[in-house]
Design an enzyme around this catalytic site. Sequence first.
Site, short mmCIF file in Angstrom:
data_model
loop_
_atom_site.label_atom_id
_atom_site.label_comp_id
_atom_site.label_asym_id
_atom_site.label_seq_id
_atom_site.Cartn_x
_atom_site.Cartn_y
_atom_site.Cartn_z
N ASP A 32 -8.33 56.80 -13.86
CA ASP A 32 -7.97 57.99 -13.51
C ASP A 32 -6.56 58.33 -13.63
OD1 ASP A 32 -7.48 56.86 -10.78
OD2 ASP A 32 -7.91 58.97 -9.98
N ASN A 35 -5.19 57.22 -17.06
CA ASN A 35 -5.43 58.41 -17.95
C ASN A 35 -4.43 59.17 -17.83
OD1 ASN A 35 -7.80 56.75 -18.40
ND2 ASN A 35 -9.02 58.37 -17.13
N ASN A 170 -9.24 63.41 -6.31
CA ASN A 170 -10.18 62.71 -7.07
C ASN A 170 -11.23 61.78 -6.28
OD1 ASN A 170 -12.03 62.21 -9.52
ND2 ASN A 170 -10.35 61.02 -10.81
N ARG A 172 -14.49 59.28 -5.19
CA ARG A 172 -15.43 58.66 -5.41
C ARG A 172 -16.02 58.08 -4.14
NH1 ARG A 172 -14.68 60.55 -9.64
NH2 ARG A 172 -14.20 59.94 -11.61
N LYS A 230 -8.42 72.86 -10.07
CA LYS A 230 -9.14 72.82 -11.42
C LYS A 230 -10.48 73.28 -11.04
CE LYS A 230 -7.76 68.66 -11.21
NZ LYS A 230 -7.33 67.14 -11.49
N ALA A 234 -14.01 77.37 -15.87
CA ALA A 234 -13.43 78.57 -15.38
C ALA A 234 -11.87 78.53 -15.70
CB ALA A 234 -13.59 78.76 -14.14
N GLY A 261 -10.14 66.16 -15.90
CA GLY A 261 -9.01 66.24 -14.83
C GLY A 261 -7.75 65.48 -15.23
N ASP A 262 -7.88 64.29 -15.43
CA ASP A 262 -6.84 63.56 -15.61
C ASP A 262 -5.92 63.94 -16.52
OD1 ASP A 262 -8.03 61.91 -13.87
OD2 ASP A 262 -9.07 60.64 -15.56
#
Length: 302
Positions: A32, A35, A170, A172, A230, A234, A261-262
């Site tokens: 993530d 990136n 982010n 997980r 984010k 939209a 997102g990254d």
Amino acid sequence: MKPYSKIACIGEVMIEIVGQQTGDARLNVAGDSYNTAVYLAQLARGTDCTVSYVTALGQDTFSQRAVADMGRFGIDTTHIERRADRNIGLYAIDTDDAGERSFTYWRSESAARTLFSTPCTVGLDVLGDFDLVYLSGITLAILPAPVRKALIDTLALYRQAGGTVAYDSNHRPRLWEDAQTAIDVNNAMWAVTDIAVPSVDDEMAIHGDTTEGAVLARLDAAGLTDGALKRGPAGPFDLSRSTSGLRFARAANVVDTTAAGDSFNAGYLFERARGSEQAVALQAGHDLASRVIGHKGAIIDI
């Protein structure tokens, strides 16, 4: 808005396995915050902005490949810890017909989990070399609790010395010890964040919010008045409330939402690094994410 010429992204880079229609698989280098670093470095080509990646890797062949990959994109690699007894992490992506992805990970013993742990040659003091430091919830989740706390404490001092911190929560769930730890650590991290770039889905998953309004109210209460929330198709919501009437077109072609997102974070933060106004940065982030999700895998050449 002040410009930033030295940017550090902190986190874990891994080997990515992407299945092909032929039944074969392609190996990439991704992760993530990595990136985001790749897209930042591509955007920074030809400018006076430098992008560094701060992580820990092994000395295995795939770790070497990751370092070579960074060099190809122009990422500075001088702040990478190398561990003789650890290897790089690995993950595989499965993508459904709508472009939504699921992940399988092999990372429990990855070198990145030892970042900033003693003995180390890359210590927390390196953060003082940068104008802007970016990290994510995954960065924090993979670190041992004492190192995690030391990093957040160091970021607080870094801000006092004039540095700027950008953070994406982010999420997980499997990486965290438990749900409450994720809440507590994210709250502590938001307290030392200048530019917030979370996604509404992650914030809902972490805190149990049921509406976008509840997420925004909580971020406001935390003092997060700069950055973007984010919201997928939209488009981003301006946390600074300095813009109005912005409209964001939906991506024309969605193949794979990996790194959506990254890449948004990269487009947005690069424009902020250049001193651009909020509206320009929001649009740049949305446009880059829309482009990236039209391709398979996390990384494309832009």
